[in-house]
Design an enzyme around this catalytic site. Structure first.
Site: not given
Ligand code: DON
Length: 572
Positions: A381, A399, A452, A473-474, A423, A101
């Site tokens: 991501t 990501t 994350s 997908g965050g 984040d 990370r």
């Molecule tokens: O690390 C995380 O949780 C976010 N930065 C991930 C971002 C993300 O999945 C965007 N995507 N699809």
């Protein structure tokens, strides 16, 4: 339906035709292989990984080559300028993870995203202050040192070739090209991105024309020649630091030189006799998915009609509780030494949480439990899964945070920068209904990693890996991985069907469930609403890339989510 591509080298096909072996590849169940398999969001990268496996590389070798290839052919999320997590389960039972990370630079601090005391979205997500010190190259180098088998340089070659010789410009890249041209007309910070992604740096590409990335190829060659030092020291680090200094960023050559990836023990849980392995903090994913599975183990989920209103209700209540824990307790462990990880993932804690679930009515997500609200997270991501011939398995998610990160390319180095600093909680102590949280565990600090949701998972049975799954997908990532795992383990779905089934998402706050509009009926959602849930529809949730290993039959199944327009599973 999920896409699956089985490739055979000309040599293998020749043998199959000429020697007519008793079991030709065509005898295998649809979508399966006996050798190795790679499932990614970009078919060119899946093929790169498969080729490495066919050359005798193991799952970690293939993951490394695939990750570097994705940095070239899927720049929305594949990266060397970002970070992520890799979970490994060997056929011999060894399980481990790699944490790469991004980290906050030394000059970062908890109030850095404020202007005149207010949250400044540009600083948090768009300017160079949004960039964390990248971790991907260090993570891949560490994984290679611990578990790789082929020479490091061989794993860089396919990506270098794709960057130097080009690959056909895709529809997704067309959208990015349009967006970046637009942005560059009013903001000079995007000039280097225009130079990297346009033909000869000036002309728009048409779909199918080759995208050649010369500067990126040179950066990759420095990594090929010098390992992680080829990125964190010397020319690339200098280019990064100079670009930052000239454009208001914080990362210095010292920040680059100081970056280290870590090997960490996996978060481990069990679900109905299966082992569940995923990432520990700074990902919240492993703890949250284990908590939710522990809660759901209290119910006979397999006996409840799949994706019916009562089923979705229990899922939601497990998600609500898992996410409430997440908000209260989880951050970078190097800065939060007292995180109660064992308690959060214990069966006892889940039994307590389950006892508060009303089977007939939604619980409130109110501030009586905790006064926090979730920040915005984007949906770009990428996840991929790899299994080699021996069954060693990798599940990796990485990501840039937003799609194409902050869309800024380091001048002369050809790679896009992450905006992962977004984040971190932007304003200390400030939590509001518009989606900001300001709690302590995830405030910015020098050298700290931002929290994350990425949740690469490997399911094991009897000491061997049987399934790898994950998604972009965050915050929805955790719930996407959860639902695919349940679909396979409780409902006996194939990995492909499990990925294609409809998904919901609830994250405690806001107290609302999103569902995929084309995958649930109006009757189901109406019955679900009657249980007291608030709903909102969405087009698609995530893009899961999975593998299932049937050890008894000696075959592996790969599936790439149809929600991804360019993905494939590629095996031999
Ligand atoms: O690390 C995380 O949780 C976010 N930065 C991930 C971002 C993300 O999945 C965007 N995507 N699809």
């Amino acid at each position: 339906m999920p896409r699956f591509v089985r490739h055979f080298s000309v040599f293998v096909l020749f043998i199959a035709l000429v020697s007519l072996p008793s079991c030709t590849p065509q005898d295998l169940p649809t979508g399966s292989v006996r050798g190795g398999i790679v499932s990614t969001a970009q078919h060119v990268a899946s093929d790169v990984g498969r080729d490495i496996l066919q050359q005798g590389g193991n799952a970690v070798d293939a993951a490394i080559a695939t990750a570097f290839a994705l940095a070239v052919v899927h720049p929305a999320a594949g990266n060397i300028g970002g970070g992520g997590f890799l979970v490994y389960h060997g056929a011999d039972g060894k399980v481990t993870t790699f944490n790469f990370r991004e980290k906050a630079p030394a000059a970062a601090g908890p109030a850095m995203f404020l202007t005149d005391g207010e949250i400044d979205e540009v600083k948090h997500h768009r300017a160079l202050t949004s960039t964390g010190v990248p971790g991907t190259v260090a993570g891949l180098a560490l994984a290679h040192k611990r578990l790789g088998s082929l020479p490091w340089a061989d794993l860089l070659e396919p990506a270098i070739r794709l960057a130097e010789e080009g690959f056909p410009f895709t529809e997704n890249l067309m959208d990015f090209q349009e967006r970046i041209l637009d942005s560059a007309s009013s903001n000079p910070i995007y000039a280097s991105t225009v130079r990297a992604f346009l033909k000869n740096g000036t002309e728009a590409h048409a779909t199918g024309e080759l995208l050649i990335q010369k500067d990126l190829a040179e950066s990759l060659k420095r990594i090929r020649n010098n390992g992680a030092d080829g990125f964190y020291k010397g020319e690339t680090a200098r280019l990064m630091a100079e670009f930052m200094a000239a454009n208001g960023g914080l990362i210095t050559e010292q920040d680059m030189a100081d970056y280290q990836a870590e090997e960490l023990p996996a978060i481990h849980g069990t679900y109905r006799g299966y082992d569940i392995y995923s990432m520990p903090p700074p990902s919240s994913g492993g703890i949250a998915i284990v908590t939710m599975l522990n809660i759901l183990e209290e119910y006979d989920m397999g006996a409840i009609e799949h994706n019916s209103a009562p089923y979705l209700h229990l899922l939601t209540e497990a998600m609500r509780r898992g996410f409430a824990d997440r908000a209260q307790f989880i951050g970078d462990p190097n800065f939060n030494p007292d995180m109660p990880v064992d308690w959060l993932t214990s069966k006892k804690h889940a039994v307590d949480l389950a006892s508060s679930i009303n089977p007939d009515a939604a619980s409130p997500s109110d501030s009586s439990t905790f006064n926090g609200f979730m920040p915005y997270e984007s949906e770009e991501t990428t996840h991929f899964s790899v299994a080699d011939e021996a069954g060693n398995t990798v599940s990796m998610t990485y990501t840039l945070e937003n799609s194409y990160g902050n869309s800024i390319v380091v001048e002369g180095a050809g790679f896009l920068l992450n905006n992962e600093m977004g984040d971190f909680n932007p304003k200390p102590g400030h939590t509001d209904r518009s989606g900001n949280i300001g709690t302590l565990p995830n405030l910015t600090a020098p050298g700290k990693r931002m929290l994350s949701s990425m949740t690469p998972v490997i399911v094991g049975q009897n000491g061997r890996p049987v399934m790898a799954i994950g998604s972009p997908g965050g915050r929805t990532i955790i719930n996407t991985s959860l639902q695919v795992v349940l679909n396979v383990l409780d409902h006996g779905m194939s990995i492909g069907d499990a990925i294609e089934a409809g998904r919901i998402h609830h994250q405690w706050l806001p107290d609302r469930t999103s569902y995929e509009s084309t995958r649930f009926t109006a009757e189901t959602m109406s019955a679900y609403e009657h249980l007291g849930h608030t709903i909102s529809s969405r087009n698609g949730q995530g893009s899961a890339m999975g593998i299932w290993i049937d050890w008894k039959a000696g075959v592996k199944y790969g599936a790439s989510d149809s929600r991804s327009s360019e993905g494939s599973a590629s095996g031999y």
